[in-house]
Structures are given as C-alpha cells and as structure tokens.
Design an enzyme around this catalytic site. Structure first.
Site, PDB file in Angstrom:
ATOM      1  CB  VAL A  16      -0.928  -0.002   1.232  1.00  0.00           C
ATOM      2  CG1 VAL A  16      -1.826   1.230   1.218  1.00  0.00           C
ATOM      3  CG2 VAL A  16      -1.767  -1.272   1.255  1.00  0.00           C
ATOM      4  N   PRO A  17       1.002   1.901  -1.133  1.00  0.00           N
ATOM      5  CG  PRO A  17       0.647   2.844  -3.254  1.00  0.00           C
ATOM      6  CD  PRO A  17       0.075   1.852  -2.275  1.00  0.00           C
ATOM      7  CB  CYS A  18       2.228   5.106   2.886  1.00  0.00           C
ATOM      8  SG  CYS A  18       3.613   4.159   3.504  1.00  0.00           S
ATOM      9  CG  HIS A  19       6.454   4.769  -1.629  1.00  0.00           C
ATOM     10  ND1 HIS A  19       5.727   3.600  -1.441  1.00  0.00           N
ATOM     11  CD2 HIS A  19       6.792   4.780  -2.941  1.00  0.00           C
ATOM     12  CE1 HIS A  19       5.656   2.937  -2.597  1.00  0.00           C
ATOM     13  NE2 HIS A  19       6.284   3.633  -3.514  1.00  0.00           N
TER      14      HIS A  19
END
Length: 205
Positions: free
Chosen positions: A144-147
């Site tokens: 889950v690409p929180c970056h």
DNA sequence: AATAACCGGCGGG
DNA sequence: CCCGCCGGTTATT
C-alpha cells in the site's frame, strides 16, 4: 480463558534480499503486515508494531526458498521501482473503517505518480492530518504505497523509513509522466502528479 | 467513559 | 515565517 476473546498466534517471516530485510506476517494464507528495513531486528519490530494486540507473533527467519519466495520477491521488486503482480490477500480486519477507506483509495495511485495528503482526504474523508495518521501506521508499506503521498507543496514530506528512502523509492518509480492527471473514485477526483514534479527528486539522465 | 495530547497537513496572512 | 485549525488515534484519568 475467562470467556475473553482468545489470542491467536501469527507467523512472522523475515528474509534478506540484496541487503534489504523484508518482513511479513501471515495467518491462514492471508497477509496481516509487510515491512522492509536495512536491519533484521528493526524489520521484526516494525512488523510486531503493526499487529493487533491479540495476535501473538512467532518469528521465523526464512533462508529456504519455499512458501513465501514469491511474496518476498514481490516486495523486493516494488522496493526496486518495479510494478509486480501482487496476488496475496491482505487482511485488514484489525484496522478501523477509516484506515481501510484511506488505504484502499491509496492503492489506486499508480507507480509513477504521487498524490497529496489533502487530495486523499477529499476522496476518502477526514482531513489531511488524519490521512497522515493513517500513513504513519500503514501496516503494508510498499504494497500500500504510502511513499506516494506528499504534502500539497510537492516537497517529499515525511516517511517512517526516512525521507531519503522515500525520495529514492519515488525516483526509481519514475515512468516519464510529464502532466498531472487524476483518478475518479466514487465521483471524486484524486489528484495525481508525476514523480518528476516532486522537489528534490533526482532526474535520471 | 470522558478528555487531552499527539501528529507524516493546510491555508491565510 | 507564524498561527489556528484540522480530525483520527492513542494515552491518561
């Protein structure tokens, strides 16, 4: 056990690939948490912090290339800026409904773009601040690409693994997009900005 | 159960 | 730069 909800054990695996330690927590074929770190102990601690209290982690260090090779290598490929198929089921039962809503919206941000805390809040509800809280506790970094979430001034912003790591992840994800875009989610527009727009991202030459 | 404190943010001056 | 507000989560009582 006094009528209370019983606790369950959950398996935590860690494995090193090309200098990066990956960790996963798996129970009954479902993924409860993922992480990465440059230290094994840190990877284990990060996984443990993501798990709900009633899950008792049992840690295994896997060097054998069996059950979860595919999973570890998918994480490693994302770390390296690729976009692998990820066909493992994420279990989000221990998250609040708000966390789930934000994380599911975030999964719509494709590699090569970022969105902002504020835009994500407009689509998922709550405030930019609240979205930041969810990001800080994302149990599935990389997957889950929180970056891919940055402040609205398109600086890199903060990251649990350090902003330099965030910068590197995004630099590797560059797809050469040059124009902003958006994704429509339930009638609302989630803003998407090419990673090149972010201040301080190194241009490949 | 109620209240306060804590932020990976935003927007206006 | 400063400041008030933001709203979900966690800590404290």
């Amino acid at each position: 056990m006094r009528g209370g909800i019983s606790t369950f054990s959950i398996d935590v695996y860690v494995q090193e690939i090309e200098g990066v330690w990956y960790g996963v927590a798996i129970r009954q074929g479902e993924v409860y948490a993922t992480t990465f770190s440059f230290e094994m102990e840190d990877a284990i601690q990060r996984i443990k912090r993501s798990l709900p209290k009633r899950l008792k982690p049992i840690v295994w260090r896997t060097t054998d290339l069996q059950a979860y090779t595919e999973l570890f290598h998918a994480l490693h490929r994302i770390f390296n800026g690729e976009n692998p198929e990820f066909q493992f089921k994420l279990n989000m039962d221990h998250l609040t409904s708000y966390q789930k809503r934000v994380l599911l919206c975030l999964m719509e941000v494709p590699k090569g773009y970022v969105t902002t805390y504020g835009s994500l809040a407009k689509v998922a509800g709550g405030s930019a601040r609240a979205v930041g809280n969810v990001m800080a506790r994302n149990p599935f970094p990389l997957v889950v690409p929180c970056h891919r979430v940055v402040p609205h001034d398109l600086t890199v912003g903060n990251f649990g693994h350090g902003r330099e790591v965030k910068r590197e992840l995004l630099a590797r994800e560059d797809e050469g997009f040059t124009r902003p875009a958006y994704k429509e989610i339930e009638g609302r527009k989630l803003a998407l900005f090419p990673v090149k727009f972010i201040k301080g991202i190194k241009q490949p030459h």
